[in-house]
Design a protein around this motif. Structure first.
Motif, PDB file in Angstrom:
ATOM      1  N   ALA A 182      -9.748  28.697   7.240  1.00 46.90           N
ATOM      2  CA  ALA A 182     -10.025  29.625   8.345  1.00 46.90           C
ATOM      3  C   ALA A 182     -11.145  30.599   8.003  1.00 46.90           C
ATOM      4  N   LEU A 183     -11.222  31.014   6.768  1.00 41.76           N
ATOM      5  CA  LEU A 183     -12.216  32.008   6.353  1.00 41.76           C
ATOM      6  C   LEU A 183     -13.479  31.383   5.776  1.00 41.76           C
ATOM      7  N   GLY A 184     -13.483  30.074   5.593  1.00 40.29           N
ATOM      8  CA  GLY A 184     -14.647  29.402   5.022  1.00 40.29           C
ATOM      9  C   GLY A 184     -14.823  29.647   3.537  1.00 40.29           C
ATOM     10  N   VAL A 185     -13.716  29.860   2.827  1.00 39.28           N
ATOM     11  CA  VAL A 185     -13.767  30.103   1.374  1.00 39.28           C
ATOM     12  C   VAL A 185     -13.591  28.773   0.639  1.00 39.28           C
ATOM     13  N   PRO A 186     -14.561  28.352  -0.156  1.00 32.32           N
ATOM     14  CA  PRO A 186     -14.407  27.121  -0.937  1.00 32.32           C
ATOM     15  C   PRO A 186     -13.300  27.272  -1.981  1.00 32.32           C
ATOM     16  N   LEU A 187     -12.408  26.298  -2.023  1.00 37.72           N
ATOM     17  CA  LEU A 187     -11.295  26.306  -2.969  1.00 37.72           C
ATOM     18  C   LEU A 187     -11.431  25.116  -3.909  1.00 37.72           C
ATOM     19  N   PHE A 188     -11.285  25.375  -5.209  1.00 41.27           N
ATOM     20  CA  PHE A 188     -11.415  24.325  -6.211  1.00 41.27           C
ATOM     21  C   PHE A 188     -10.196  24.316  -7.124  1.00 41.27           C
ATOM     22  N   LEU A 189      -9.739  23.120  -7.441  1.00 39.47           N
ATOM     23  CA  LEU A 189      -8.710  22.918  -8.451  1.00 39.47           C
ATOM     24  C   LEU A 189      -9.385  22.528  -9.758  1.00 39.47           C
ATOM     25  N   ILE A 190      -9.073  23.236 -10.835  1.00 41.55           N
ATOM     26  CA  ILE A 190      -9.578  22.860 -12.160  1.00 41.55           C
ATOM     27  C   ILE A 190      -8.580  21.878 -12.764  1.00 41.55           C
ATOM     28  N   ASP A 191      -8.992  20.615 -12.897  1.00 40.36           N
ATOM     29  CA  ASP A 191      -8.056  19.566 -13.296  1.00 40.36           C
ATOM     30  C   ASP A 191      -7.766  19.590 -14.792  1.00 40.36           C
ATOM     31  N   ARG A 192      -6.980  18.646 -15.250  1.00 41.18           N
ATOM     32  CA  ARG A 192      -6.536  18.606 -16.645  1.00 41.18           C
ATOM     33  C   ARG A 192      -7.683  18.420 -17.629  1.00 41.18           C
ATOM     34  N   ASP A 193      -8.804  17.901 -17.136  1.00 35.68           N
ATOM     35  CA  ASP A 193      -9.977  17.709 -17.982  1.00 35.68           C
ATOM     36  C   ASP A 193     -10.932  18.894 -17.929  1.00 35.68           C
ATOM     37  N   GLY A 194     -10.545  19.962 -17.195  1.00 35.15           N
ATOM     38  CA  GLY A 194     -11.405  21.130 -17.080  1.00 35.15           C
ATOM     39  C   GLY A 194     -12.532  20.963 -16.078  1.00 35.15           C
ATOM     40  N   VAL A 195     -12.368  20.040 -15.116  1.00 35.11           N
ATOM     41  CA  VAL A 195     -13.400  19.776 -14.104  1.00 35.11           C
ATOM     42  C   VAL A 195     -12.947  20.341 -12.763  1.00 35.11           C
ATOM     43  N   PRO A 196     -13.734  21.237 -12.119  1.00 40.51           N
ATOM     44  CA  PRO A 196     -13.382  21.749 -10.795  1.00 40.51           C
ATOM     45  C   PRO A 196     -13.503  20.655  -9.733  1.00 40.51           C
ATOM     46  N   ARG A 197     -12.452  20.503  -8.907  1.00 39.98           N
ATOM     47  CA  ARG A 197     -12.422  19.518  -7.831  1.00 39.98           C
ATOM     48  C   ARG A 197     -12.267  20.223  -6.488  1.00 39.98           C
ATOM     49  N   PRO A 198     -13.109  19.903  -5.486  1.00 35.61           N
ATOM     50  CA  PRO A 198     -12.968  20.531  -4.163  1.00 35.61           C
ATOM     51  C   PRO A 198     -11.633  20.162  -3.530  1.00 35.61           C
ATOM     52  N   VAL A 199     -10.994  21.154  -2.873  1.00 34.48           N
ATOM     53  CA  VAL A 199      -9.717  20.880  -2.204  1.00 34.48           C
ATOM     54  C   VAL A 199      -9.740  21.255  -0.726  1.00 34.48           C
ATOM     55  N   ASN A 200     -10.881  21.747  -0.227  1.00 38.14           N
ATOM     56  CA  ASN A 200     -10.978  21.986   1.217  1.00 38.14           C
ATOM     57  C   ASN A 200     -12.410  21.685   1.674  1.00 38.14           C
ATOM     58  N   GLN A 201     -12.619  21.755   2.980  1.00 32.25           N
ATOM     59  CA  GLN A 201     -13.903  21.353   3.551  1.00 32.25           C
ATOM     60  C   GLN A 201     -15.046  22.247   3.070  1.00 32.25           C
ATOM     61  N   ALA A 202     -14.782  23.554   2.967  1.00 34.60           N
ATOM     62  CA  ALA A 202     -15.835  24.458   2.504  1.00 34.60           C
ATOM     63  C   ALA A 202     -16.255  24.126   1.075  1.00 34.60           C
ATOM     64  N   ALA A 203     -15.297  23.731   0.242  1.00 32.56           N
ATOM     65  CA  ALA A 203     -15.614  23.353  -1.131  1.00 32.56           C
ATOM     66  C   ALA A 203     -16.395  22.040  -1.168  1.00 32.56           C
ATOM     67  N   ASP A 204     -16.041  21.100  -0.313  1.00 39.23           N
ATOM     68  CA  ASP A 204     -16.792  19.842  -0.230  1.00 39.23           C
ATOM     69  C   ASP A 204     -18.257  20.104   0.118  1.00 39.23           C
ATOM     70  N   GLY A 205     -18.461  21.020   1.093  1.00 43.18           N
ATOM     71  CA  GLY A 205     -19.817  21.358   1.490  1.00 43.18           C
ATOM     72  C   GLY A 205     -20.603  22.011   0.383  1.00 43.18           C
ATOM     73  N   LEU A 206     -19.965  22.942  -0.337  1.00 42.55           N
ATOM     74  CA  LEU A 206     -20.648  23.628  -1.436  1.00 42.55           C
ATOM     75  C   LEU A 206     -20.971  22.646  -2.545  1.00 42.55           C
ATOM     76  N   ASP A 207     -20.043  21.727  -2.827  1.00 40.95           N
ATOM     77  CA  ASP A 207     -20.256  20.741  -3.877  1.00 40.95           C
ATOM     78  C   ASP A 207     -21.432  19.822  -3.530  1.00 40.95           C
ATOM     79  N   ALA A 208     -21.590  19.555  -2.241  1.00 43.53           N
ATOM     80  CA  ALA A 208     -22.643  18.624  -1.801  1.00 43.53           C
ATOM     81  C   ALA A 208     -24.027  19.294  -1.744  1.00 43.53           C
ATOM     82  N   THR A 209     -24.065  20.556  -1.323  1.00 38.59           N
ATOM     83  CA  THR A 209     -25.357  21.207  -1.090  1.00 38.59           C
ATOM     84  C   THR A 209     -25.774  22.166  -2.191  1.00 38.59           C
ATOM     85  N   GLY A 210     -24.826  22.685  -2.951  1.00 36.40           N
ATOM     86  CA  GLY A 210     -25.156  23.659  -3.976  1.00 36.40           C
ATOM     87  C   GLY A 210     -25.381  25.041  -3.389  1.00 36.40           C
ATOM     88  N   ALA A 211     -25.896  25.940  -4.221  1.00 41.70           N
ATOM     89  CA  ALA A 211     -26.103  27.331  -3.805  1.00 41.70           C
ATOM     90  C   ALA A 211     -27.131  27.427  -2.677  1.00 41.70           C
TER      91      ALA A 211
END
Length: 211
Positions: A182-211
């Motif tokens: 609702a707020l457009g805040v990218p959310l990431f899960l840091i997995d067992r290997d220490g890699v951030p994974r997108p968990v919502n649409q805003a995070a997918d967009g940030l991961d794809a386009t960057g800063a």
């Protein structure tokens, strides 16, 4: 009973009784660094951010966290660093990667965010990372981030005209994901290997386009 140590100032030779403070883990249990009784306290000659913190694993839940390194102020004006038995502290159980803050920092740099810095204090629910145009909250707790966590980050980022990004080691509760969407805040899960994974649409967009 709190652990205590007799500390002698090497400058003025005064003896002090130092009582070790405890801090609340995310699970609610008190956490305190284990003292090293075989080494003397030493004066603080200079300060560096990374030397102000010590990593301690909670005995109740096994979660390592960053806490202020114990210090004592002597009336003579000397700041004394209390020795900590760090060899008993930070080893992560089960070989899991626990340095969530470093993982988030590396990821944000890869996205193009520069001048990242950690704030000089640790929050109960994580650590702030600030950079040009971004305010990230990194939550290394053993429990999923809450809706309130996401809302507080969004408000803080809005006040600073930055983009809020949330990283969590334990994931996000359903309410937190909904609020992030609702707020457009990218959310990431840091997995067992220490890699951030997108968990919502805003995070997918940030991961794809960057800063």
């Amino acid at each position: 009973m709190s652990e205590y140590l007799t500390v002698r100032c090497p400058v003025c030779r005064r003896a002090h009784r130092y009582t070790l403070p405890s801090y609340p883990c995310a699970c609610g249990a008190p956490v305190a660094p284990p003292l090293d009784r075989h080494r003397p306290a030493v004066p603080v000659a200079h300060r560096a951010w990374q030397e102000e913190w010590v990593t301690v694993r909670c005995a109740a839940c096994g979660l390592p966290g960053e806490w202020p390194r114990p210090e004592l102020g002597c009336p003579c004006g000397t700041s004394l660093r209390i020795p900590v038995a760090e060899d008993r502290t930070a080893a992560a159980p089960d070989g899991l990667v626990r340095d969530a803050v470093a993982a988030a920092e590396r990821y944000l740099r890869r996205l193009g965010y520069r001048d990242l810095r950690r704030t000089g204090h640790r929050l109960p629910s994580g650590v702030w990372l600030r950079g040009h145009g971004v305010l990230a909250q990194v939550d290394p707790a053993a429990l999923p981030a809450t809706e309130r966590d996401v809302e507080c980050l969004w408000l803080a980022a809005l006040a600073e005209s930055r983009r809020g990004v949330h990283f969590s080691r334990a994931g996000h509760a359903d309410g937190a994901r909904a609020r992030g969407d609702a707020l457009g805040v990218p959310l990431f899960l840091i997995d067992r290997d220490g890699v951030p994974r997108p968990v919502n649409q805003a995070a997918d967009g940030l991961d794809a386009t960057g800063a």
